[in-house]
Design a protein around this motif. Structure first.
Motif, PDB file in Angstrom:
ATOM      1  N   ARG A   1       0.814  -1.227   0.000  1.00 61.92           N
ATOM      2  CA  ARG A   1       0.000   0.000   0.000  1.00 61.92           C
ATOM      3  C   ARG A   1       0.845   1.274   0.000  1.00 61.92           C
ATOM      4  O   ARG A   1       0.351   2.341   0.323  1.00 61.92           O
ATOM      5  N   ARG A   2       2.108   1.163  -0.410  1.00 64.91           N
ATOM      6  CA  ARG A   2       2.954   2.328  -0.617  1.00 64.91           C
ATOM      7  C   ARG A   2       3.166   2.475  -2.125  1.00 64.91           C
ATOM      8  O   ARG A   2       3.974   1.763  -2.718  1.00 64.91           O
TER       9      ARG A   2
ATOM     10  N   ALA B   1      -0.942  10.835   2.095  1.00 66.57           N
ATOM     11  CA  ALA B   1       0.501  10.615   1.946  1.00 66.57           C
ATOM     12  C   ALA B   1       1.151  10.342   3.292  1.00 66.57           C
ATOM     13  O   ALA B   1       2.021   9.472   3.407  1.00 66.57           O
ATOM     14  N   VAL B   2       0.740  11.090   4.307  1.00 66.41           N
ATOM     15  CA  VAL B   2       1.303  10.875   5.651  1.00 66.41           C
ATOM     16  C   VAL B   2       1.116   9.423   6.084  1.00 66.41           C
ATOM     17  O   VAL B   2       1.991   8.831   6.729  1.00 66.41           O
ATOM     18  N   GLY B   3      -0.006   8.839   5.691  1.00 66.80           N
ATOM     19  CA  GLY B   3      -0.287   7.462   6.081  1.00 66.80           C
ATOM     20  C   GLY B   3       0.669   6.440   5.506  1.00 66.80           C
ATOM     21  O   GLY B   3       0.750   5.317   6.012  1.00 66.80           O
ATOM     22  N   VAL B   4       1.401   6.799   4.439  1.00 68.25           N
ATOM     23  CA  VAL B   4       2.313   5.831   3.819  1.00 68.25           C
ATOM     24  C   VAL B   4       3.777   6.273   3.877  1.00 68.25           C
ATOM     25  O   VAL B   4       4.647   5.588   3.335  1.00 68.25           O
TER      26      VAL B   4
ATOM     27  N   GLY C   1       0.029  11.032  -2.221  1.00 67.31           N
ATOM     28  CA  GLY C   1      -1.216  10.910  -1.473  1.00 67.31           C
ATOM     29  C   GLY C   1      -2.409  10.609  -2.355  1.00 67.31           C
ATOM     30  O   GLY C   1      -3.311   9.858  -1.964  1.00 67.31           O
ATOM     31  N   ALA C   2      -2.443  11.195  -3.554  1.00 67.72           N
ATOM     32  CA  ALA C   2      -3.544  10.888  -4.473  1.00 67.72           C
ATOM     33  C   ALA C   2      -3.562   9.409  -4.804  1.00 67.72           C
ATOM     34  O   ALA C   2      -4.621   8.761  -4.797  1.00 67.72           O
TER      35      ALA C   2
ATOM     36  N   TYR D   1      -6.443   6.600  -3.611  1.00 70.67           N
ATOM     37  CA  TYR D   1      -7.139   5.738  -4.563  1.00 70.67           C
ATOM     38  C   TYR D   1      -7.055   4.276  -4.108  1.00 70.67           C
ATOM     39  O   TYR D   1      -8.060   3.548  -4.093  1.00 70.67           O
ATOM     40  N   GLN D   2      -5.865   3.843  -3.733  1.00 69.32           N
ATOM     41  CA  GLN D   2      -5.694   2.454  -3.329  1.00 69.32           C
ATOM     42  C   GLN D   2      -6.513   2.150  -2.080  1.00 69.32           C
ATOM     43  O   GLN D   2      -7.129   1.079  -1.971  1.00 69.32           O
ATOM     44  N   GLU D   3      -6.542   3.072  -1.128  1.00 67.08           N
ATOM     45  CA  GLU D   3      -7.299   2.860   0.104  1.00 67.08           C
ATOM     46  C   GLU D   3      -8.789   2.758  -0.208  1.00 67.08           C
ATOM     47  O   GLU D   3      -9.506   1.926   0.378  1.00 67.08           O
TER      48      GLU D   3
END
Length: 321
Positions: free
Chosen positions: A24-25, A109-112, A311-312, A316-318
């Motif tokens: 998920r990165r 983006a911060v999440g990954v 982040g975009a 999308y993946q999330e």
């Protein structure tokens, strides 16, 4: 899977081909930037990107937009572009399309980001908590605020309009600043005090209070003079902005029920040294009965050259997970 990641601002539109992975990165291809003034609209810039990429693009995309993503027609504040969400996928030849707010993309983006991409500003060392709420905040043209919720292995982004809360003055100077801005705006939001354009108002108010003349400067040169320290009053204005930023970041973290804070954006990265200092952290922690708790918040600075595009793709993946 590959998709087109897009970060649309008022001045520039950034594009990249992103590839999604099981961890998920996402990874980004070559980022390409186009001035919005040079193109009639998104479709025209999209065609330019397709040409630069050799003519063929993935049939999925996530587009981060600088402004609220709502209504039948999205208009941009700083350019003439418009977007009609209901027909955009067809216009661009896409099978799958996600539209998100640009600061929501920053939070995604911060999440990954890796631990190395999250520079410590304060609080305990180590990675961010694996569960709970992270307040994501970044001064720019305005003040972006979002929540990143980590729960049961998911990373959920909640966009907010936190920058439009009322500003609360904490000392005599801020009372003067608030009164002066109320003459112009009636209601003074946080981003009138904590943002790129705010430095000029703080600078002018300091000059008025001190009875000194100032050198007229545009925003960019004023920021440079403040950061370099070549103008003592401009540097003091920046110190004042950082103090207010610390107070605001702490208030929002409490309001969000957060257990971490991440500061993002180009302006924040330019003032990293100040954000590590007591002007920010004393105000962040000064929350009365919650002062001890505030000292346990990990506070980090996000450092990635294309966080909006990353982040975009991550958003999308999330969404598709």
């Amino acid at each position: 899977m590959k998709l087109v990641a897009v970060d649309l601002g008022g001045t520039n539109a950034r594009f990249a081909i992103a590839e999604l992975h099981a961890d998920r990165r996402p990874t980004l291809g070559t980022p390409r930037k186009y001035r919005t003034a040079d193109h009639a609209g998104l479709a025209d810039a999209w065609a330019a990107f397709a040409r630069d990429e050799g003519g063929s693009l993935p049939d999925a995309a996530c587009i981060a937009i600088a402004g609220p993503v709502e209504g039948e027609l999205i208009r941009f504040t700083n350019n003439s572009w418009t977007i009609r969400p209901s027909t955009l996928a067809e216009e661009l030849g896409l099978r799958s399309l996600t539209l998100i707010n640009d600061f929501a993309a920053m939070a995604a983006a911060v999440g990954v980001l890796t631990e190395e991409e999250l520079v410590p500003l304060g609080g305990p060392d180590g990675p961010l908590p694996e569960t709970g709420v992270t307040t994501v905040i970044g001064p720019g043209t305005g003040l972006g605020v979002a929540q990143l919720v980590r729960r049961h292995g998911r990373r959920i982004v909640l966009p907010t309009e936190g920058g439009h809360l009322d500003f609360a003055a904490l000392d005599g100077f801020e009372e003067r600043l608030l009164a002066r801005l109320r003459e112009r705006h009636r209601r003074v939001s946080i981003e009138r005090i904590v943002s790129g354009p705010a430095l000029s108002d703080i600078h002018e108010t300091l000059a008025m209070v001190g009875g000194v003349a100032i050198i007229p400067r545009d925003d960019a040169s004023l920021w440079q003079a403040a950061i370099d320290g070549e103008d003592a009053l401009a540097a003091l204005a920046l110190d004042r902005l950082v103090m207010s930023f610390g107070a605001v970041a702490g208030d929002l973290a409490l309001a969000h029920g957060a257990n971490a804070v991440v500061v993002t954006g180009g302006l924040a990265n330019r003032i990293e040294a100040r954000l590590k200092g007591p002007l920010f952290h004393d105000r962040f922690r000064a929350k009365g009965r919650f002062e001890a708790r505030m000292g346990h918040f990990p506070i980090r600075l996000a450092r990635h050259p294309e966080a909006g595009l990353l982040g975009a793709a991550a958003a999308y993946q999330e969404e598709q997970a």
